[in-house]
Design a protein around this motif. Sequence first.
Motif: not given
Length: 499
Positions: A111-135
């Motif tokens: 029906d014409g809707a636009e489709l997108y694949d998205l990737t976002l890097l998320q913190l492993n621990d959102h209270q610790d910016a040094e905790s590493g990330t996952h996709e």
Amino acid sequence: MKSIALLVPLLLLPLASGCDSQGGTPGAPLPPPEWTCDAVRFNGSDGCDCGCGAPDPDCDGAGSAEPGAGVDNPACDACVDVDGEAQSCISVTAALEAAGFIVSPAGTSDDGAELYDLTLLQLNDHQDAESGTHEQYLTLIHRGFDLPMNLISTGYSNFLGFDEDELTTLLEGNQLVLDKRFHNGNGDDFSHFTRKQVADDAHDVVVRLHDLYTSAWLGSGFSNGGVDMVSFRQHYPDDVDATVAFGAPFLVPEDARFLAFFDTVDAACQERLEAIQRAALGAQRSAVEPAVLASAADELGDTFARVESARAFEAAALSYPWLFWQYFGTPDDCAGLPDPATATAEELTSAFFSVTSIFGNYPMSDAYLSFFGAYFYEVQQSSGWPALPRAELVAEGLIPADLIDMERGLVPEGVTAPEFDAAENSALEEFARLGEGVAFVYSDQDPWAVGAVTPSAMSGNVRFDVTSGNHLATFSSLSEADQAELSAFLETNLGIEIP
């Protein structure tokens, strides 16, 4: 490029096609005949208008006259598309990238809707910016920034993709599907795998997009995804305007309430299921087991390195009646069950394999444990799992007493099994009963409905029940009266009129 926020007021200015007799500034040149926007916009000292069929003097020689060509042109302040309708001067891709997503356009829907694949890097621990990330992997069906958004949790990896949910269709809006941390194989820091951190992941997504998608937000999910969305609302009650949870169970470890479920279904059908179960584990096992395992290898590509194939077969047999009621259970399904007293080994194998292979990988196979490993961690950490009827099978020597069933499962290899967090489990169940803005949908023949929540009459949550439905029940499975009532609930909480 201009920020999206700065462009919003300009985008709201009138851009209807057709020309007036006067330009925007007294004494200014009249717009040329090819000008298709309102005449007052031509040289109106009101920003650079793009896509109007002729250059706008306000653009100082920049901009874009061709309809639909102003998107992502940094000179453009207001744009129109090829149909003469107002559109954002920033493309969907650019807007999503500005919000922090890695964007891959994936075409358009029928029906014409636009489709997108998205990737976002998320913190492993959102209270610790040094905790590493996952996709985190997301899929977006985009129809308009000013249309409602259906935010969906699958509860697992993003297996839904661009399949449109019924509620998205009902709202005639956008759809954003979340996957769940560590279920996609990216990231392995299970020390931070809690419902709160999963809710933090969803919150991060909403914060990035809430000012972009300005209409109402709905949160929805099926099964474990429904539980996730209830948890999300518990932790972030203002992120979405309403929540719908389909088949969402709330239970404790080895939840004995589930044992009574099999006394509530069609007795003759359940008796036949148990007869097939005993035949597969007993008299016909020597023929059925190798045939089933051969099908698992040939048709599904399954291997059994982590769990011995015989134990996997027994786990599947233990769950056979459960799986039948979870995903089948109609009178026709019951009528199609073979009678073990007269059925051939091939007929029993077919009836057994068709039900137990429902996930696309065989229970307790290496692929099955890989896909559901993060779920089994969560089960043992905070969700709980159902007790399955096994005492008689153990007493008859058909399965070992220490058999690990496919509902409790095994945590990923190398990961320490967690201690159960009873406080988190209890708090979530209490919110489900006493909170507000959540609609629960359950089905009477779904075994998971034993863990259904019944909202308190004093809460703002509601419950609907599907008659003769299973775990796959959706909005359309409800009666017409309940569909109307759920639609009214959504209209009230979302603050919109459903088309």
